[in-house]
Design a protein around this motif. Structure first.
Motif, PDB file in Angstrom:
ATOM      1  N   LEU A  49      45.092  37.487   8.611  1.00 42.65           N
ATOM      2  CA  LEU A  49      44.889  38.817   9.186  1.00 42.65           C
ATOM      3  C   LEU A  49      45.927  39.143  10.254  1.00 42.65           C
ATOM      4  N   LEU A  50      46.330  38.102  11.021  1.00 42.66           N
ATOM      5  CA  LEU A  50      47.229  38.336  12.145  1.00 42.66           C
ATOM      6  C   LEU A  50      48.691  38.158  11.799  1.00 42.66           C
ATOM      7  N   THR A  51      48.976  37.395  10.741  1.00 40.29           N
ATOM      8  CA  THR A  51      50.369  37.139  10.395  1.00 40.29           C
ATOM      9  C   THR A  51      51.042  38.415   9.900  1.00 40.29           C
ATOM     10  N   GLN A  52      52.268  38.584  10.286  1.00 43.76           N
ATOM     11  CA  GLN A  52      53.018  39.768   9.921  1.00 43.76           C
ATOM     12  C   GLN A  52      53.260  39.792   8.416  1.00 43.76           C
ATOM     13  N   SER A  53      52.789  40.816   7.736  1.00 43.18           N
ATOM     14  CA  SER A  53      52.972  40.956   6.295  1.00 43.18           C
ATOM     15  C   SER A  53      53.850  42.149   5.945  1.00 43.18           C
ATOM     16  N   ASP A  54      54.004  43.088   6.872  1.00 46.52           N
ATOM     17  CA  ASP A  54      54.876  44.232   6.615  1.00 46.52           C
ATOM     18  C   ASP A  54      56.333  43.794   6.667  1.00 46.52           C
ATOM     19  N   PRO A  55      57.200  44.457   5.938  1.00 47.42           N
ATOM     20  CA  PRO A  55      58.624  44.075   5.969  1.00 47.42           C
ATOM     21  C   PRO A  55      59.213  44.225   7.373  1.00 47.42           C
ATOM     22  N   ILE A  56      60.114  43.343   7.684  1.00 48.89           N
ATOM     23  CA  ILE A  56      60.853  43.443   8.938  1.00 48.89           C
ATOM     24  C   ILE A  56      61.995  44.428   8.733  1.00 48.89           C
ATOM     25  N   GLN A  57      61.954  45.515   9.447  1.00 50.52           N
ATOM     26  CA  GLN A  57      62.921  46.578   9.256  1.00 50.52           C
ATOM     27  C   GLN A  57      64.190  46.293  10.071  1.00 50.52           C
ATOM     28  N   LEU A  58      65.308  46.257   9.384  1.00 52.22           N
ATOM     29  CA  LEU A  58      66.609  46.142  10.055  1.00 52.22           C
ATOM     30  C   LEU A  58      67.204  47.546  10.138  1.00 52.22           C
ATOM     31  N   ARG A  59      66.710  48.303  11.082  1.00 46.96           N
ATOM     32  CA  ARG A  59      67.043  49.728  11.147  1.00 46.96           C
ATOM     33  C   ARG A  59      68.471  49.979  11.630  1.00 46.96           C
ATOM     34  N   ASN A  60      68.979  49.095  12.465  1.00 49.86           N
ATOM     35  CA  ASN A  60      70.312  49.283  13.024  1.00 49.86           C
ATOM     36  C   ASN A  60      71.295  48.374  12.291  1.00 49.86           C
ATOM     37  N   PRO A  61      72.214  48.908  11.491  1.00 47.57           N
ATOM     38  CA  PRO A  61      73.165  48.060  10.765  1.00 47.57           C
ATOM     39  C   PRO A  61      74.150  47.328  11.676  1.00 47.57           C
ATOM     40  N   GLU A  62      74.187  47.694  12.954  1.00 48.19           N
ATOM     41  CA  GLU A  62      75.091  47.009  13.878  1.00 48.19           C
ATOM     42  C   GLU A  62      74.441  45.778  14.515  1.00 48.19           C
ATOM     43  N   ARG A  63      73.190  45.515  14.168  1.00 48.01           N
ATOM     44  CA  ARG A  63      72.504  44.333  14.667  1.00 48.01           C
ATOM     45  C   ARG A  63      71.917  43.550  13.502  1.00 48.01           C
ATOM     46  N   GLY A  64      72.187  42.246  13.496  1.00 48.84           N
ATOM     47  CA  GLY A  64      71.617  41.375  12.488  1.00 48.84           C
ATOM     48  C   GLY A  64      70.345  40.717  13.007  1.00 48.84           C
ATOM     49  N   ALA A  65      69.825  39.810  12.213  1.00 48.66           N
ATOM     50  CA  ALA A  65      68.604  39.091  12.585  1.00 48.66           C
ATOM     51  C   ALA A  65      68.784  37.609  12.256  1.00 48.66           C
ATOM     52  N   ILE A  66      68.339  36.770  13.166  1.00 52.00           N
ATOM     53  CA  ILE A  66      68.386  35.320  12.963  1.00 52.00           C
ATOM     54  C   ILE A  66      66.952  34.801  12.989  1.00 52.00           C
ATOM     55  N   PHE A  67      66.558  34.135  11.915  1.00 53.12           N
ATOM     56  CA  PHE A  67      65.244  33.520  11.800  1.00 53.12           C
ATOM     57  C   PHE A  67      65.442  32.010  11.872  1.00 53.12           C
TER      58      PHE A  67
END
Length: 326
Positions: A49-67
């Protein structure tokens, strides 16, 4: 109770800064366990119920994401899997670089732990190392529709070889788009393969075949990511934790000082009692030894009681009565 709430608040603040990072860095950092990407095995209902299930939005193409996430010999058993969805802005695509993977294989080379990357066309890729066996390069996946799902499966039934061993993963997500000012191409023959210029030569591979860096896997698996804005916060938290622990030790010493004094006095009394008991026992043994001593007497009869041979006079008397000498 107040200390627990206080430390939880500090931890949430640190996680917030760790996730969002500094405004100067081109990456947003996601710690997978604190972020809830990894589901706990103990309470799966609440975690679902608490875990994030919605997609992670990368709205700004000038910023990446590190997992990223690291598990030790005990912590990896608490999580069933780690799953996250990625979504790029409309009409843009995605690059996903598997920069660090430290998972297990069996003696036959088959994956014990595994990573599954699923693209928008439903095609799946399953592996347990960061290097593609086909071309000896880092694994970089591209999706023109900007949708991906990443799942990390950990086998909790098999323990790690030693307590010092760890499991580790790290992924880098980058938005790709049509080329324009401020963007550079990853692939020369693809017009929609451009990424923001700050991603080039930043130490992290973002493009297929690592065209944005000088080498594909020379240093990408050993890079330590550190947000400068978190250094001061981490130092303050460490200092506060040290002060709390030290204060708790002082409080325990003050709280149980009477017990320590009575314990010491009892110990001293016990020692004195043992010493007195040993002295009495030694004295009693000495008396017994003295009383049990036997007086030794000569066994030979006295000289007066000995049977001596008759004398000469008694056998041959010289003058007998009534007899005269010639």
């Amino acid at each position: 109770m107040m200390l627990v709430v206080y430390f939880k608040t500090l931890l949430l603040v640190q996680v917030f800064y760790g996730i969002h990072g500094s405004a100067d860095t081109p990456y947003r950092i996601y710690e997978m366990v604190p972020e809830g990407i990894c589901k706990s095995r103990r309470i799966p209902l609440f975690d679902n119920l608490l875990t994030q299930s919605d997609p992670i939005q990368l709205r700004n193409p000038e910023r990446g994401a590190i997992f990223r996430q690291t598990w030790n010999a005990s912590s990896f058993k608490r999580f069933a899997d780690c799953k996250f969805y990625l979504q790029a802005p409309p009409n843009m695509g995605l690059y996903l670089t598997v920069s660090t993977v430290k998972l297990r294989k069996n003696s036959r080379g088959h994956c014990i732990d595994s990573i599954v990357v699923k693209k928008s066309n439903e095609k799946k890729y399953t592996f347990c190392d960061a290097i593609d066996d086909d071309d000896d390069e880092l694994r970089v996946y591209a999706d023109d529709h900007g949708k991906m799902r990443v799942t990390v499966n950990l086998d909790s039934t098999l323990a790690l070889p030693t307590l010092d061993d760890t499991l580790e993963v790290q992924f880098i997500a980058t938005v790709k788009r049509d080329c324009m000012e401020g963007y550079l191409p990853c692939e020369d023959d693809e017009d929609d393969s451009c990424i923001y210029k700050d991603f080039f030569l930043d130490g992290y591979a973002n493009c297929p075949e690592c065209t944005d860096e000088k080498g594909c896997f020379k240093e990408s698996e050993q890079v330590q990511i550190m947000n400068p804005s978190n250094v001061l916060l981490s130092a303050i938290i460490s200092l506060l934790a040290t002060m709390v622990v030290f204060g708790g030790c002082l409080w325990c010493l003050y709280r149980y000082r009477n017990c320590m004094g009575s314990c010491n006095s009892n110990s001293a009394g016990t020692v004195r009692s043992n010493q007195n008991t040993a002295a009495v026992a030694a004295e009693h043994l000495q008396v017994e030894l003295q009383s049990s001593a036997i007086e030794i007497h000569p066994s030979a009869p006295p000289e007066d009681d000995k049977d001596l041979p008759p004398t000469y006079e008694s056998l041959f008397p010289v003058n007998q009565p009534g007899r005269t000498s010639p």
